[in-house]
Design a protein around this motif. Sequence first.
Motif, mmCIF file in Angstrom:
data_model
loop_
_atom_site.group_PDB
_atom_site.id
_atom_site.type_symbol
_atom_site.label_atom_id
_atom_site.label_comp_id
_atom_site.label_asym_id
_atom_site.label_seq_id
_atom_site.Cartn_x
_atom_site.Cartn_y
_atom_site.Cartn_z
ATOM 1 N N ARG A 77 0.919 -1.421 -0.005
ATOM 2 C CA ARG A 77 0.232 0.229 -0.096
ATOM 3 C C ARG A 77 0.679 1.049 -0.232
ATOM 4 N N ASN A 78 2.407 1.718 0.594
ATOM 5 C CA ASN A 78 3.146 2.714 0.286
ATOM 6 C C ASN A 78 3.462 3.273 -0.966
ATOM 7 N N LYS A 79 3.221 1.782 -1.620
ATOM 8 C CA LYS A 79 3.653 1.689 -3.264
ATOM 9 C C LYS A 79 2.693 2.422 -4.322
ATOM 10 N N ARG A 80 1.739 2.720 -3.302
ATOM 11 C CA ARG A 80 0.201 2.744 -4.451
ATOM 12 C C ARG A 80 0.464 3.932 -4.915
ATOM 13 N N PRO A 81 0.080 4.008 -6.362
ATOM 14 C CA PRO A 81 -0.192 5.588 -7.077
ATOM 15 C C PRO A 81 -1.146 6.733 -6.265
ATOM 16 N N ILE A 82 -1.609 7.629 -7.096
ATOM 17 C CA ILE A 82 -1.362 8.590 -6.341
ATOM 18 C C ILE A 82 -3.115 8.031 -6.601
ATOM 19 N N SER A 83 -3.578 8.030 -7.956
ATOM 20 C CA SER A 83 -4.190 7.286 -8.181
ATOM 21 C C SER A 83 -5.427 6.653 -7.494
ATOM 22 N N CYS A 84 -4.819 5.894 -7.024
ATOM 23 C CA CYS A 84 -5.206 4.453 -6.360
ATOM 24 C C CYS A 84 -5.306 5.429 -4.887
ATOM 25 N N ARG A 85 -4.715 6.029 -4.235
ATOM 26 C CA ARG A 85 -4.720 6.653 -3.178
ATOM 27 C C ARG A 85 -5.747 7.476 -2.620
ATOM 28 N N ILE A 86 -6.593 7.807 -3.676
ATOM 29 C CA ILE A 86 -8.114 8.989 -3.768
ATOM 30 C C ILE A 86 -8.776 8.526 -4.109
ATOM 31 N N PHE A 87 -8.772 6.691 -4.994
ATOM 32 C CA PHE A 87 -9.996 6.711 -5.582
ATOM 33 C C PHE A 87 -11.093 6.048 -4.237
ATOM 34 N N PRO A 88 -11.825 6.750 -4.188
ATOM 35 C CA PRO A 88 -12.694 6.821 -5.430
ATOM 36 C C PRO A 88 -12.906 8.039 -5.676
ATOM 37 N N LEU A 89 -12.596 8.629 -5.666
ATOM 38 C CA LEU A 89 -12.077 10.624 -5.497
ATOM 39 C C LEU A 89 -11.849 10.900 -6.878
ATOM 40 N N PHE A 90 -11.980 12.512 -6.282
ATOM 41 C CA PHE A 90 -11.431 12.819 -7.722
ATOM 42 C C PHE A 90 -11.412 14.859 -7.580
ATOM 43 N N PRO A 91 -10.102 15.295 -7.400
ATOM 44 C CA PRO A 91 -10.375 16.888 -6.975
ATOM 45 C C PRO A 91 -10.463 17.480 -8.283
ATOM 46 N N MET A 92 -11.218 17.710 -8.743
ATOM 47 C CA MET A 92 -11.149 19.082 -10.024
ATOM 48 C C MET A 92 -11.148 20.008 -10.235
ATOM 49 N N ILE A 93 -10.735 20.031 -10.459
ATOM 50 C CA ILE A 93 -10.123 21.829 -10.756
ATOM 51 C C ILE A 93 -11.505 22.160 -11.157
ATOM 52 N N VAL A 94 -12.273 23.865 -10.927
ATOM 53 C CA VAL A 94 -13.007 24.406 -11.121
ATOM 54 C C VAL A 94 -12.867 26.255 -10.905
ATOM 55 N N ASP A 95 -12.578 26.604 -11.665
ATOM 56 C CA ASP A 95 -12.254 28.371 -11.411
ATOM 57 C C ASP A 95 -11.062 28.548 -10.234
ATOM 58 N N GLY A 96 -10.017 27.803 -10.466
ATOM 59 C CA GLY A 96 -9.122 27.492 -9.800
ATOM 60 C C GLY A 96 -8.897 27.230 -8.642
ATOM 61 N N ARG A 97 -10.341 25.999 -8.495
ATOM 62 C CA ARG A 97 -10.353 26.245 -6.499
ATOM 63 C C ARG A 97 -10.420 24.538 -6.628
ATOM 64 N N ILE A 98 -10.276 23.661 -5.660
ATOM 65 C CA ILE A 98 -10.289 22.626 -5.751
ATOM 66 C C ILE A 98 -11.680 21.416 -5.373
ATOM 67 N N TYR A 99 -12.289 21.017 -5.780
ATOM 68 C CA TYR A 99 -13.300 20.745 -5.801
ATOM 69 C C TYR A 99 -13.210 18.709 -5.766
ATOM 70 N N VAL A 100 -13.447 18.343 -4.467
ATOM 71 C CA VAL A 100 -13.812 16.726 -4.473
ATOM 72 C C VAL A 100 -14.881 16.631 -5.149
ATOM 73 N N ILE A 101 -15.029 15.654 -5.971
ATOM 74 C CA ILE A 101 -16.005 14.909 -6.644
ATOM 75 C C ILE A 101 -16.030 13.372 -5.904
ATOM 76 N N ASP A 102 -17.211 12.557 -6.432
ATOM 77 C CA ASP A 102 -17.064 10.977 -6.665
ATOM 78 C C ASP A 102 -17.032 10.977 -8.120
ATOM 79 N N ASP A 103 -15.457 10.302 -8.515
ATOM 80 C CA ASP A 103 -15.497 10.012 -10.052
ATOM 81 C C ASP A 103 -16.567 8.700 -10.132
ATOM 82 N N PRO A 104 -16.436 9.638 -11.857
ATOM 83 C CA PRO A 104 -17.544 8.858 -12.472
ATOM 84 C C PRO A 104 -16.912 8.242 -12.795
ATOM 85 N N ARG A 105 -15.739 7.438 -13.474
ATOM 86 C CA ARG A 105 -15.323 6.980 -13.262
ATOM 87 C C ARG A 105 -15.386 5.134 -12.823
#
Length: 163
Positions: A77-105
């Motif tokens: 688990r210490n060698k997981r990439p960022i995409s694994c570490r944040i799953f199933p969420l995603f930090p979207m950039i909207v108008d320069g701000r970060i919004y954490v959403i459920d990743d539709p993928r």
Amino acid sequence: MSAEKTIRKVYRILEDVTPLKTDCGLLCGGECCKGDDNTGMILFPGEEKFLENSEEFVIKKTTDGKNILICGGRCNRNKRPISCRIFPLFPMIVDGRIYVIDDPRASGICPLIFDEMKLRRSFERKVAKAGKILAENEETGELLRKLTDEISEIISMRQDIFG
């Protein structure tokens, strides 16, 4: 700050936080950890240097130039990439701000999303913090913006189809 330093900082932030207090992989048999030659977790610029010597993963380049990591289903688990570490969420950039959403993928494979389970608030906060740090770096921020655009398209298409 270099992309590698950014990755290292994000790894530290996400080191000990998980979506649930228990192993969520037990709910789905680790579906998010299974990849093949065409699917995997996207790597941020500079991240492959932290993972390339691991026998647990294979790193491939996609047709659109992204590096993806393919896992056999179990890892350190210490060698997981960022995409694994944040799953199933995603930090979207909207108008320069970060919004954490459920990743539709994740909606087709992750019971945390399709069963609308309550995720740990500490996990959501750390994903937001990681997103802010990724956005501040030119290289990792560029990928974050591209992924935000791709996810926005997915959301828009689903809204067009399902209303």
